[in-house]
Design a protein around this motif. Structure first.
Motif, PDB file in Angstrom:
ATOM      1  N   HIS A  45      24.657  -8.729 -25.262  1.00  0.00           N
ATOM      2  CA  HIS A  45      25.090 -10.063 -24.618  1.00  0.00           C
ATOM      3  C   HIS A  45      25.739  -9.652 -23.247  1.00  0.00           C
ATOM      4  N   PHE A  46      24.512 -10.055 -22.314  1.00  0.00           N
ATOM      5  CA  PHE A  46      25.363 -10.039 -20.751  1.00  0.00           C
ATOM      6  C   PHE A  46      24.871 -11.377 -20.128  1.00  0.00           C
ATOM      7  N   MET A  47      25.196 -11.178 -18.791  1.00  0.00           N
ATOM      8  CA  MET A  47      24.964 -12.333 -18.025  1.00  0.00           C
ATOM      9  C   MET A  47      24.254 -12.081 -16.952  1.00  0.00           C
ATOM     10  N   LEU A  48      23.344 -12.781 -16.301  1.00  0.00           N
ATOM     11  CA  LEU A  48      22.785 -12.538 -14.998  1.00  0.00           C
ATOM     12  C   LEU A  48      23.399 -13.684 -14.243  1.00  0.00           C
ATOM     13  N   VAL A  49      24.008 -13.406 -12.981  1.00  0.00           N
ATOM     14  CA  VAL A  49      24.767 -14.568 -12.280  1.00  0.00           C
ATOM     15  C   VAL A  49      24.332 -14.288 -10.820  1.00  0.00           C
ATOM     16  N   PRO A  50      23.618 -15.488 -10.127  1.00  0.00           N
ATOM     17  CA  PRO A  50      23.501 -15.154  -8.754  1.00  0.00           C
ATOM     18  C   PRO A  50      24.772 -14.798  -7.841  1.00  0.00           C
ATOM     19  N   LYS A  51      24.558 -14.021  -6.821  1.00  0.00           N
ATOM     20  CA  LYS A  51      25.376 -13.707  -6.121  1.00  0.00           C
ATOM     21  C   LYS A  51      25.932 -14.976  -5.152  1.00  0.00           C
ATOM     22  N   ALA A  52      25.135 -15.858  -5.036  1.00  0.00           N
ATOM     23  CA  ALA A  52      25.486 -17.276  -4.209  1.00  0.00           C
ATOM     24  C   ALA A  52      26.049 -18.196  -5.387  1.00  0.00           C
TER      25      ALA A  52
END
Length: 123
Positions: A45-52
């Motif tokens: 379980h991981f998350m992908l997060v935009p840097k903006a």
């Protein structure tokens, strides 16, 4: 509606991206930071997060199409690297909670990737 800014100093995910709060990093590039969820619902379980800083999926506009395409093509590669079994017998789940009624707790767009041997379904 576009309510994106490069950084929100009060956002926990912006602080994680900036290295002000520790995280267990999965991957990082110019556009995206991926890290393990601190309260996992699945073996992977991981998350992908935009840097903006983009508050939610509801704020996405056409200008974010390439970013979201990038996130969605990173998800399968990272899922395998993090321990998900290959498709079709294995697989993973991609979830984007949006707004209060959608279960969004942090007001920064994030894509959950969850997988691994079941049973781990929570909803």
């Amino acid at each position: 509606m576009n309510t994106s800014a490069s950084h929100d100093p009060n956002c926990i995910f912006c602080k994680i991206i900036a290295g002000q709060i520790p995280s267990k990093k999965v991957c990082e590039d110019e556009q995206v930071y991926a890290f393990h969820d601190i309260n996992p619902w699945a073996p992977v379980h991981f998350m992908l997060v935009p840097k903006a800083h983009i508050s939610s999926m509801a704020q996405l506009g056409q200008e974010h199409a390439a970013l979201m395409g990038h996130i969605m093509t990173l998800a399968p590669r990272l899922a395998l690297e993090q321990g998900c079994n290959p498709y079709p017998d294995g697989g993973f789940r991609v979830v984007v909670n949006t707004g209060a009624e959608g279960g969004q707790e942090v007001q920064h767009l994030h894509v959950h990737v969850m997988g691994g041997p079941r049973p781990w379904a929570k909803g």
